[in-house]
Design a protein around this motif. Structure first.
Motif, PDB file in Angstrom:
ATOM      1  N   TYR A  26       0.844  -1.195   0.000  1.00 58.28           N
ATOM      2  CA  TYR A  26       0.000   0.000   0.000  1.00 58.28           C
ATOM      3  C   TYR A  26       0.879   1.245   0.000  1.00 58.28           C
ATOM      4  O   TYR A  26       1.840   1.343   0.771  1.00 58.28           O
ATOM      5  CB  TYR A  26      -0.919   0.010   1.225  1.00 58.28           C
ATOM      6  N   ASP A  27       0.532   2.200  -0.842  1.00 65.34           N
ATOM      7  CA  ASP A  27       1.268   3.449  -0.964  1.00 65.34           C
ATOM      8  C   ASP A  27       0.755   4.449   0.068  1.00 65.34           C
ATOM      9  O   ASP A  27      -0.374   4.941  -0.028  1.00 65.34           O
ATOM     10  CB  ASP A  27       1.081   4.003  -2.383  1.00 65.34           C
ATOM     11  N   ARG A  28       1.590   4.768   1.055  1.00 65.50           N
ATOM     12  CA  ARG A  28       1.219   5.726   2.103  1.00 65.50           C
ATOM     13  C   ARG A  28       1.963   7.051   1.928  1.00 65.50           C
ATOM     14  O   ARG A  28       2.134   7.818   2.879  1.00 65.50           O
ATOM     15  CB  ARG A  28       1.506   5.136   3.484  1.00 65.50           C
ATOM     16  N   SER A  29       2.365   7.346   0.703  1.00 69.31           N
ATOM     17  CA  SER A  29       3.142   8.560   0.464  1.00 69.31           C
ATOM     18  C   SER A  29       2.346   9.832   0.752  1.00 69.31           C
ATOM     19  O   SER A  29       2.928  10.894   0.995  1.00 69.31           O
ATOM     20  CB  SER A  29       3.660   8.585  -0.976  1.00 69.31           C
ATOM     21  N   HIS A  30       1.011   9.738   0.727  1.00 71.74           N
ATOM     22  CA  HIS A  30       0.193  10.914   1.038  1.00 71.74           C
ATOM     23  C   HIS A  30       0.095  11.166   2.537  1.00 71.74           C
ATOM     24  O   HIS A  30      -0.443  12.189   2.960  1.00 71.74           O
ATOM     25  CB  HIS A  30      -1.202  10.750   0.436  1.00 71.74           C
ATOM     26  N   TRP A  31       0.591  10.231   3.355  1.00 72.85           N
ATOM     27  CA  TRP A  31       0.691  10.467   4.791  1.00 72.85           C
ATOM     28  C   TRP A  31       1.815  11.468   5.037  1.00 72.85           C
ATOM     29  O   TRP A  31       2.742  11.616   4.233  1.00 72.85           O
ATOM     30  CB  TRP A  31       0.983   9.162   5.536  1.00 72.85           C
ATOM     31  N   LEU A  76      -2.925   9.897  15.880  1.00 73.39           N
ATOM     32  CA  LEU A  76      -2.100   8.740  16.224  1.00 73.39           C
ATOM     33  C   LEU A  76      -0.940   8.720  15.242  1.00 73.39           C
ATOM     34  O   LEU A  76      -1.157   8.645  14.024  1.00 73.39           O
ATOM     35  CB  LEU A  76      -2.909   7.449  16.113  1.00 73.39           C
ATOM     36  N   ALA A  77       0.286   8.802  15.746  1.00 71.78           N
ATOM     37  CA  ALA A  77       1.469   8.857  14.894  1.00 71.78           C
ATOM     38  C   ALA A  77       2.405   7.705  15.226  1.00 71.78           C
ATOM     39  O   ALA A  77       2.357   7.139  16.318  1.00 71.78           O
ATOM     40  CB  ALA A  77       2.199  10.183  15.082  1.00 71.78           C
ATOM     41  N   GLU A  83      19.756   8.383  14.642  1.00 67.51           N
ATOM     42  CA  GLU A  83      20.908   8.905  15.386  1.00 67.51           C
ATOM     43  C   GLU A  83      20.791  10.399  15.650  1.00 67.51           C
ATOM     44  O   GLU A  83      21.263  10.892  16.679  1.00 67.51           O
ATOM     45  CB  GLU A  83      22.205   8.625  14.600  1.00 67.51           C
ATOM     46  N   ASP A  84      20.177  11.139  14.747  1.00 69.33           N
ATOM     47  CA  ASP A  84      20.164  12.596  14.890  1.00 69.33           C
ATOM     48  C   ASP A  84      18.787  13.230  14.753  1.00 69.33           C
ATOM     49  O   ASP A  84      18.676  14.461  14.666  1.00 69.33           O
ATOM     50  CB  ASP A  84      21.120  13.233  13.870  1.00 69.33           C
ATOM     51  N   ALA A  85      17.719  12.427  14.732  1.00 67.39           N
ATOM     52  CA  ALA A  85      16.378  12.992  14.557  1.00 67.39           C
ATOM     53  C   ALA A  85      15.331  11.968  14.982  1.00 67.39           C
ATOM     54  O   ALA A  85      15.640  10.822  15.298  1.00 67.39           O
ATOM     55  CB  ALA A  85      16.157  13.412  13.108  1.00 67.39           C
ATOM     56  N   VAL A  86      14.085  12.415  14.977  1.00 67.02           N
ATOM     57  CA  VAL A  86      12.938  11.517  15.109  1.00 67.02           C
ATOM     58  C   VAL A  86      12.042  11.772  13.905  1.00 67.02           C
ATOM     59  O   VAL A  86      11.686  12.920  13.616  1.00 67.02           O
ATOM     60  CB  VAL A  86      12.147  11.768  16.408  1.00 67.02           C
ATOM     61  N   LEU A  87      11.700  10.713  13.193  1.00 70.31           N
ATOM     62  CA  LEU A  87      10.828  10.827  12.033  1.00 70.31           C
ATOM     63  C   LEU A  87       9.419  10.415  12.443  1.00 70.31           C
ATOM     64  O   LEU A  87       9.211   9.293  12.911  1.00 70.31           O
ATOM     65  CB  LEU A  87      11.334   9.939  10.896  1.00 70.31           C
ATOM     66  N   LEU A  88       8.471  11.321  12.284  1.00 70.06           N
ATOM     67  CA  LEU A  88       7.074  11.049  12.619  1.00 70.06           C
ATOM     68  C   LEU A  88       6.283  10.756  11.355  1.00 70.06           C
ATOM     69  O   LEU A  88       6.309  11.539  10.402  1.00 70.06           O
ATOM     70  CB  LEU A  88       6.449  12.255  13.326  1.00 70.06           C
ATOM     71  N   LEU A  89       5.575   9.626  11.348  1.00 69.18           N
ATOM     72  CA  LEU A  89       4.650   9.299  10.269  1.00 69.18           C
ATOM     73  C   LEU A  89       3.255   9.617  10.794  1.00 69.18           C
ATOM     74  O   LEU A  89       2.777   8.976  11.736  1.00 69.18           O
ATOM     75  CB  LEU A  89       4.765   7.821   9.887  1.00 69.18           C
ATOM     76  N   VAL A  90       2.603  10.616  10.190  1.00 70.67           N
ATOM     77  CA  VAL A  90       1.339  11.123  10.722  1.00 70.67           C
ATOM     78  C   VAL A  90       0.247  11.021   9.660  1.00 70.67           C
ATOM     79  O   VAL A  90       0.521  10.837   8.474  1.00 70.67           O
ATOM     80  CB  VAL A  90       1.480  12.588  11.197  1.00 70.67           C
ATOM     81  N   SER A  91      -0.995  11.154  10.091  1.00 72.03           N
ATOM     82  CA  SER A  91      -2.134  11.024   9.183  1.00 72.03           C
ATOM     83  C   SER A  91      -2.102  12.110   8.111  1.00 72.03           C
ATOM     84  O   SER A  91      -1.646  13.229   8.359  1.00 72.03           O
ATOM     85  CB  SER A  91      -3.448  11.098   9.959  1.00 72.03           C
ATOM     86  N   LEU A  98      -0.235  19.536  12.708  1.00 75.05           N
ATOM     87  CA  LEU A  98       0.722  19.107  13.734  1.00 75.05           C
ATOM     88  C   LEU A  98       1.998  19.928  13.701  1.00 75.05           C
ATOM     89  O   LEU A  98       2.564  20.247  14.752  1.00 75.05           O
ATOM     90  CB  LEU A  98       1.050  17.625  13.561  1.00 75.05           C
ATOM     91  N   ILE A  99       2.471  20.285  12.513  1.00 76.47           N
ATOM     92  CA  ILE A  99       3.674  21.122  12.431  1.00 76.47           C
ATOM     93  C   ILE A  99       3.424  22.459  13.120  1.00 76.47           C
ATOM     94  O   ILE A  99       4.240  22.934  13.914  1.00 76.47           O
ATOM     95  CB  ILE A  99       4.099  21.317  10.960  1.00 76.47           C
ATOM     96  N   GLU A 100       2.297  23.068  12.845  1.00 78.55           N
ATOM     97  CA  GLU A 100       1.965  24.348  13.480  1.00 78.55           C
ATOM     98  C   GLU A 100       1.742  24.183  14.977  1.00 78.55           C
ATOM     99  O   GLU A 100       2.170  25.016  15.779  1.00 78.55           O
ATOM    100  CB  GLU A 100       0.714  24.942  12.815  1.00 78.55           C
ATOM    101  N   TRP A 101       1.076  23.104  15.359  1.00 78.08           N
ATOM    102  CA  TRP A 101       0.777  22.850  16.767  1.00 78.08           C
ATOM    103  C   TRP A 101       2.055  22.614  17.565  1.00 78.08           C
ATOM    104  O   TRP A 101       2.245  23.178  18.654  1.00 78.08           O
ATOM    105  CB  TRP A 101      -0.166  21.654  16.872  1.00 78.08           C
TER     106      TRP A 101
END
Length: 335
Positions: A26-31, A76-77, A83-91, A98-101
């Motif tokens: 399944y392509d979740r690239s729009h997430w 729900l993310a 090593e140098d970041a946290v990657l969030l996969l969000v709806s 979420l970026i603004e919040w």
């Protein structure tokens, strides 16, 4: 990706069956994909969401819920610690919000940087019980038998991709985060391994059958994450975070007044319809879909009304409350 990829299944029923018996793509690239970096990133996310980030090491990950100060759900993310970041996969419909919040909670002294990396990456989920065999065939089988959220960078063909344990559902599988320039090649490599893709419509069937709640349906200002059955994404041992007092109180005093359940229905019913028992309204339908296996929905039902096996009326349809594998409703009693 999906818009340029011809559907390989003759119908949704075949696709749905394959997801539960074989492996599908399944392509979740729009997430959305949000990168949180700099020295205070773990402390920051620890304070802004429900799970315990301060105990996570690079290569580990978790699900977490972003909530308001009154513990109403935002999203729900899934978080992957590098090593140098946290990657969030969000709806998909929560990325900009979420970026603004999150940005509002970054103060002058905080060493936290936010970056929207959605345009420069793609995301695919491999779903189903034969997912292990597929990644083994692709030569990236070192991920097999690792815990949920574990992730690593692997070489797939000529491309470096990040592969993580977890399909986004309760079904076994993996999620791949790919540089956008390599997306088509990686997608085709997986398809050439004998994996068929599923459409957005089949994903929606799966997520309702599995019970994954989504924003604007099950995750809204009307509900908290305990009502939404997201107990596994909540740490009850961590310190303060936004919404923590409300969540802790609901758990301590077993105060969850409504719960999200699956509902088997006679026919399709409009989301928002009342759920009733003996002509008394006990809840509200939040999602509904038709599948080859019948009609299914998700809905919040008053705790005192009952749970699995409860006979209900939803709109004009008879229904029965069923368990769904993505959700849990157990109170946390401490270790």
């Amino acid at each position: 990706m999906q818009a340029n990829t011809r559907a390989s299944f003759s119908d949704d029923a075949t696709a749905l069956q394959a997801s539960q018996q074989k492996a599908v793509l399944y392509d979740r690239s729009h997430w959305g994909r949000i990168e949180v970096s700099d020295g205070d990133r773990l402390r920051f996310l620890h304070n802004q969401s429900t799970n315990d980030f301060e105990q996570l090491k690079p290569g580990q990950g978790c699900d977490t819920v972003f909530v308001t100060s009154t513990a109403r759900t935002i999203d729900l993310a899934t978080a992957y610690v590098t090593e140098d970041a946290v990657l969030l996969l969000v709806s998909p419909n929560r990325r900009e919000f979420l970026i603004e919040w999150l940005d509002r909670y970054i103060f002058f002294a905080d060493r936290v940087q936010l970056k929207d990396v959605t345009p420069e990456t793609a995301a695919f989920s491999l779903i189903g019980p034969e997912s292990d065999a597929v990644v083994q065939q692709l030569g990236i089988g070192t991920i097999i038998n690792q815990p949920y959220g574990h992730h690593t960078v692997v070489q797939l063909g000529e491309s470096e991709v990040r592969i993580a344990v977890g399909s986004g559902l309760a079904l076994p599988g993996y999620t791949l985060i790919v540089p956008v320039a390599a997306a088509a090649t990686v997608w085709n490599n997986i398809v050439q391994a004998g994996v068929e893709r599923i459409s957005d419509r089949v994903w929606e069937q799966l997520r309702i059958l599995q019970g994954r709640p989504v924003p604007e349906c099950e995750l809204t200002d009307d509900y908290n994450p305990l009502e939404a059955g997201l107990w596994k994404a909540i740490s009850f041992n961590k310190g303060c975070y936004i919404g923590q007092e409300t969540i802790a109180r609901l758990n301590t005093y077993q105060g969850v007044k409504q719960k999200l359940w699956g509902i088997r229905l006679e026919f399709l019913v409009e989301p928002g319809s009342a759920i009733a028992v003996a002509d008394e309204k006990v809840g509200k339908l939040t999602s509904c879909i038709e599948t080859a296996q019948g009609y299914f929905g998700l809905g919040y039902i008053r705790t005192k009304a009952g749970g699995v096996g409860l006979k209900v009326k939803v709109g004009e349809s008879e229904g029965e409350v069923i368990d769904v594998p993505f959700l849990t409703h157990e109170y946390y009693r401490g270790e």
